[in-house]
Scaffold this active site. Sequence first.
Site, mmCIF file in Angstrom:
data_model
loop_
_atom_site.group_PDB
_atom_site.id
_atom_site.type_symbol
_atom_site.label_atom_id
_atom_site.label_comp_id
_atom_site.label_asym_id
_atom_site.label_seq_id
_atom_site.Cartn_x
_atom_site.Cartn_y
_atom_site.Cartn_z
ATOM 1 C CB SER A 141 -0.948 -0.041 1.185
ATOM 2 O OG SER A 141 -1.651 -1.241 1.106
ATOM 3 N NE ARG A 150 6.181 10.520 -4.383
ATOM 4 C CZ ARG A 150 5.003 10.643 -5.014
ATOM 5 N NH1 ARG A 150 3.885 10.357 -4.400
ATOM 6 N NH2 ARG A 150 4.945 11.039 -6.264
ATOM 7 C CG ASP A 191 -4.242 0.100 1.267
ATOM 8 O OD1 ASP A 191 -4.189 0.810 0.248
ATOM 9 O OD2 ASP A 191 -3.921 0.525 2.399
HETATM 10 C C1 BGC Z 1 -0.283 5.221 0.099
HETATM 11 C C2 BGC Z 1 -1.348 4.479 -0.659
HETATM 12 C C3 BGC Z 1 -2.231 3.690 0.310
HETATM 13 C C4 BGC Z 1 -2.750 4.605 1.416
HETATM 14 C C5 BGC Z 1 -3.622 3.866 2.430
HETATM 15 C C6 BGC Z 1 -0.887 6.042 1.227
HETATM 16 O O1 BGC Z 1 0.120 6.635 1.970
HETATM 17 O O2 BGC Z 1 0.413 6.088 -0.780
HETATM 18 O O3 BGC Z 1 -0.783 3.611 -1.610
HETATM 19 O O4 BGC Z 1 -3.295 3.118 -0.391
HETATM 20 O O5 BGC Z 1 -1.668 5.201 2.077
HETATM 21 O O6 BGC Z 1 -2.952 2.835 3.038
#
Ligand code: BGC
Length: 474
Positions: free
Chosen positions: A149, A164, A202
């Site tokens: 995620s 990143r 996620d």
């Molecule tokens: C991430 C996402 C993720 C979200 C929730 C963010 O910081 O960049 O990819 O889906 O957090 O977990």
Amino acid sequence: MSLPPKLESVISQIEKDFEIKDDFLIKATDFFLEQMDVGLATPEQTREKMPMIPTYVVKRPTGTEKGLYLAADLGGTNFRVCSIQLNGDHTFELQQDKYRIPDEVMKAPKSSDLFGYLAKKVETFLLDHHPETCTAKNAAPLKLGFTFSFPVNQTALGHGTLIRWTKGFDIPDAVDRDVVNLFQANLTILEVNVQVVALTNDTVSALVARAYTNDPKKTNANTIIGCIFGTGTNGAYFETLDKIPKLKNAPEGAEGMVINTEWGSFDNSLKILPSTEYDDSVDAETPNPGYHLFEKRISGRFLGEILRVALIDLFKKGLIFQELFKERGGSLPHRIDQPWLLDAEVLSYIELDDSTDLNMSGLILQNVLRLPTTRDERYVIQRITRAISARAAKLSAVPLAAVAHRVKDQYKDDDRDFEIACDGSLIEFYPNFRKRVTEYIEYINPLKGTNKKVILKVEKSSSSLGSVVVTALH
Ligand code: BGC
């Protein structure tokens, strides 16, 4: 409860700085819609653009998918490993182990420090729950869906390079590398008989998981968005191919694809987002300053930190904690003095406190932060907490309303409601958060002209289930 006049005027100003007017919601929703198109048009990732990442998930589940699969889920503070049996009738059985990621693994010099750790946990899980797969000779590898995620430039269903880190992770060695290859290589080193087949965010998992468990014949609702309001925030939805001009290699026969918006990076240029000096201070403390500025105003990792920097500012202005500072011989308790130690969970208790003199908050602050407070200080803390969470709830309604509006036509041939599958501690546990988000969506009214409603549905464990359903589908 009244405060000394100088303190009162400073706190009222802070409340004003955090306040968002209702008409901002409409303006921000329109701007969000524009920004979605910008992100879908151009492949280059720049700080100014919402990533809008094509995920190569092109099929929507029907609930009839079947089989035993593994899931590995790296989201924020925890890593989960599960095996899931899909029963093919919207139901499933799950076995799960959960591990807290040690700080030194979240910020490690080498990518193998993290991916070696993850592979080891998968091995432990299999030895505990499915020893037969470890011993059987020539057995086919178990298929695994990897929920990862963080912003990933997805190049295929089972491949993607890390754009990143967010949410406090910092392993520079992994940036720009294929996270599935890194994970698979470490599984192979340990001779774990597992093949990583799908890579999902996620939010993609939340969308697909709920689309599997939802039986529209019973709920009369389509699942249209998967989103997370937890440590971080983000959302995913199904887009038709004609609206994704930057996608040049869609799988044959596909009509659309799930898009991972990475809305945490909505308006990194701060064209319309509200901003306070406290937001700037928090941003400056993160490993990714200037990025994910929307997330930094909304999600669980940041709310406590915004409150903490506000309190430290008031302390430096000589307005609070003065007696305490003297009594302690010139210091504050370290949990209020150190970044990131004030958890959003603490804010959730303070938010609702209606005890005499806010004594309940006093106890919590004392127990969790070792912070003794006066009645006035508690009152200050509660007012700032409420200002921070009110802004977060209001901002959270914007992407949900925008996406609902955008996909309205995809569902014009039925009369089903729009269901938003959500997961994350904030939406699940923060007092009134979900209720407020729902009210603001109603205010924006993205489905004007239809009789449909937008419903927020908390879908727990969706991260793992979704990656397994994606694995089964493709
Ligand atoms: C991430 C996402 C993720 C979200 C929730 C963010 O910081 O960049 O990819 O889906 O957090 O977990």
